[in-house]
Scaffold this active site. Structure first.
Site, PDB file in Angstrom:
ATOM      1  N   GLU A  20      35.439  35.657  41.814  1.00  0.00           N
ATOM      2  CA  GLU A  20      36.732  35.604  42.496  1.00  0.00           C
ATOM      3  C   GLU A  20      36.808  34.387  43.416  1.00  0.00           C
ATOM      4  OE1 GLU A  20      39.279  38.662  45.412  1.00  0.00           O
ATOM      5  OE2 GLU A  20      37.119  38.917  45.136  1.00  0.00           O
ATOM      6  N   LYS A  28      45.892  39.123  41.512  1.00  0.00           N
ATOM      7  CA  LYS A  28      45.230  40.327  42.030  1.00  0.00           C
ATOM      8  C   LYS A  28      46.265  41.317  42.545  1.00  0.00           C
ATOM      9  CE  LYS A  28      41.372  41.650  45.077  1.00  0.00           C
ATOM     10  NZ  LYS A  28      40.329  41.143  45.993  1.00  0.00           N
ATOM     11  N   CYS A  88      38.165  41.795  41.342  1.00  0.00           N
ATOM     12  CA  CYS A  88      37.412  42.560  42.345  1.00  0.00           C
ATOM     13  C   CYS A  88      37.983  43.956  42.578  1.00  0.00           C
ATOM     14  CB  CYS A  88      37.319  41.774  43.650  1.00  0.00           C
ATOM     15  SG  CYS A  88      35.862  42.236  44.645  1.00  0.00           S
TER      16      CYS A  88
END
EC number: 6.3.5.1
Length: 552
Positions: free
Chosen positions: A41, A113, A153
């Site tokens: 990330e 994200k 993540c």
């Protein structure tokens, strides 16, 4: 298909340096047959960039650098690049946390994200806009006749069947499952907590099994400020079994073969608390010093266990030739402590300087004799000794360009058993998230597993600051097993006074310790940054008020 997992150690803000590292690693993966690579990330910016993200001048440089990476890999492999993207919608936060799909010299697709953590050290809602709703294929990548689910993540850490309570109403994996992906990919920057890798592998394995889909997880490695990233990128088959793991605490290119699972390698690892602590302290110290553009370290050596452990960590992290230990004996320093310090330094090959402080103590006494007339000696004079030593160490640090490493442990920092502008002076607090009992355990482990450099007398003698005749830590504090037990419950598990007493500790002792913790808050606010190892350290995730009346 072969997929290359690029487990790298980026430097926050170093876009050109990080991109060069990514390109080199991707080409290495391609030489081993990888058709697609993924980074961790925000590998391009380094994680966490924190308030760098508030500067448009920084953000404006990211996309051109990402395009340069794509062009450098125009002949392959394809790459999922962790990055940030400007939010030009005019709504919400100014940037997205994203993964850029680069192929044949161009950025072809962007994945944003969805879930933005705001607990402990994470503050992503401060900076990022979550992925917009409404696009059913927002995290779906079609590549080489495969359907890949791209998650970042936290997007893979929200399974309602694994956790007692789900933190978010949205679940990117549930959305991806509607498209029957062939592989789930997760680009992570997951900081170390001791024992966390076993939790990661258990949780990710459950997710892979739940969706009957292989899962590949990429993590960064290295230290950035107080956070340590342990790497250990890994992969799971559709049954949730671990099929590949990269080594911990080092850079690596992990090739995952999705067609022949037996071709994958699971790197051996040591998940013991002391082994993880040692490796985290070494990589954290090395990266903080070197990423801060220092090369040398400085440690005040007292003859105690804390400075001994800090010294051997520094020697391992920076090279013994780059570390200097300073002995600063006072009239209260025992000959044993001086001898033990010199023996430690000799064993470890560390050079020493000895600067006796009695002449400076005498000068302070003379200067303060009039205002202190009629006053009995107390902790004031003890703190003066510590501050003399802090000044000497900072003078050496300034003169020779060496990073001063503080030696205080978590137990001391918690209850304020340390002197602000004295032994707290320095640039990095190496063992500030290791309690006193943990320091003793680490010293014993080090002698058995790394090198027998710490003299046995340092490990076995009663701890003492040696600031007055025959002083012992237990003159002021409970035994460390009791103290650390109370602090573990209060600091790391958020237990109240009454809960700690119900756990078996005496009320008077609990009240004493909680009062010390509260009164030491101002010291911790001014302490050097340190290495986070536990679920609750005194770093960026600790946000207690200073001027307050609190009853916990």
């Amino acid at each position: 298909m072969k997929i290359g997992v690029l487990q790298l150690n980026p430097i926050v803000g170093d876009l050109s340096g990080n991109s060069a590292k990514i390109i080199e690693a991707a080409k290495h993966a391609a030489s081993q047959g990888a058709e697609l690579c993924l980074t961790s990330e925000m590998a391009l910016t380094g994680y966490p960039p924190r308030d760098l993200l508030l500067y448009d001048g920084f953000i404006s440089r990211v996309l051109p650098e990402a395009k340069a990476v794509a062009m450098a890999l125009k002949d392959g492999p394809a790459l999922l690049l962790g990055s940030v993207e400007r939010n030009d919608s005019g709504m919400g936060k100014p940037v997205y946390n994203c993964a850029l799909f680069c192929k044949e010299g161009k950025v072809r697709q962007i994945f944003r994200k969805t879930l933005l953590p705001t607990y402990d050290v994470f503050d992503e809602a401060r900076y990022f806009e979550p992925a917009p709703t409404g696009n059913p294929e927002a995290n779906i990548l079609r590549f080489n006749n495969k359907t890949l689910a791209v998650t970042i993540c936290e997007d893979a850490w929200n399974d309602k069947d694994y956790w007692d309570q789900r933190s978010y109403t949205r679940d990117p994996l549930e959305n991806a499952a509607n498209h029957s992906p062939d592989i789930i990919l997760n680009l992570s920057a997951s900081p170390l907590i001791l024992g966390k890798q076993q939790l990661r592998e258990d949780m990710l394995g459950v997710v892979a099994q739940k969706y009957s889909t292989p899962l590949i997880y990429a993590n960064q490695t290295g230290g950035n400020d107080d956070l340590i990233f342990d790497g250990r990128s890994c992969a799971f088959d559709a049954n949730g079994s671990l099929i590949a793991r990269a080594p911990g605490f080092k850079e690596n290119v992990l090739i995952v073969e999705t067609n022949d699972l037996t071709a994958n390698v699971v790197a051996k690892d040591d998940f013991s608390r002391e082994s993880e602590t040692w490796r985290a302290l070494v990589i954290g110290t090395r990266d903080y010093v070197q990423k801060s553009e220092f090369s040398k370290g400085l440690v005040g050596l007292s003859g105690g266990i804390d400075s001994a452990v800090t010294a051997v960590v520094a020697a391992e992290a920076l090279g013994k030739e780059n570390v200097t230990c300073v002995l600063m004996p006072s009239p209260y320093s025992s000959q044993g402590s001086i001898d033990d310090s010199l023996k430690l330094a000799q064993n470890a090959g560390i050079k020493t300087i000895t600067l006796p402080i009695q002449p400076i103590m005498d000068q302070f006494e003379a200067t303060l004799s009039q205002p202190f007339a009629g006053c009995k000696p107390d902790t004031t004079e003890e703190n003066i000794q510590s501050r003399i030593r802090g000044n000497l160490l900072m003078a050496l640090s300034n003169k020779f360009g060496a990073m001063l490493l503080t030696t205080g442990n978590k137990s001391e920092l918690a209850v304020g058993y340390c002197t602000i502008y004295g032994d707290m002076s320095g640039g990095y607090a190496v063992i500030s998230d290791v309690d006193k009992t943990g320091v003793f355990a680490l010293a014993k482990w080090y002698n058995q597993n790394v090198a027998p450099n710490i003299p046995e007398a340092i490990i076995t003698k009663p701890p003492s600051a040696e600031l007055r005749p025959d002083q012992k830590d237990q003159d002021s504090l409970p035994d460390y097993d009791i103290l650390d037990g109370i602090l573990g419950l209060h600091v790391e598990k958020h237990k109240s006074r009454d809960e700690i007493i119900r756990a078996g500790y005496e009320a008077e002792t609990v009240d004493q310790i909680l009062k010390l913790v509260r009164f030491a808050e101002f010291k911790r606010r001014q302490a050097a940054p340190g290495i986070k190892l536990t679920p609750r350290s005194f770093g960026t995730g600790w946000r207690m008020p200073l001027a307050c009346k609190r009853k916990l």
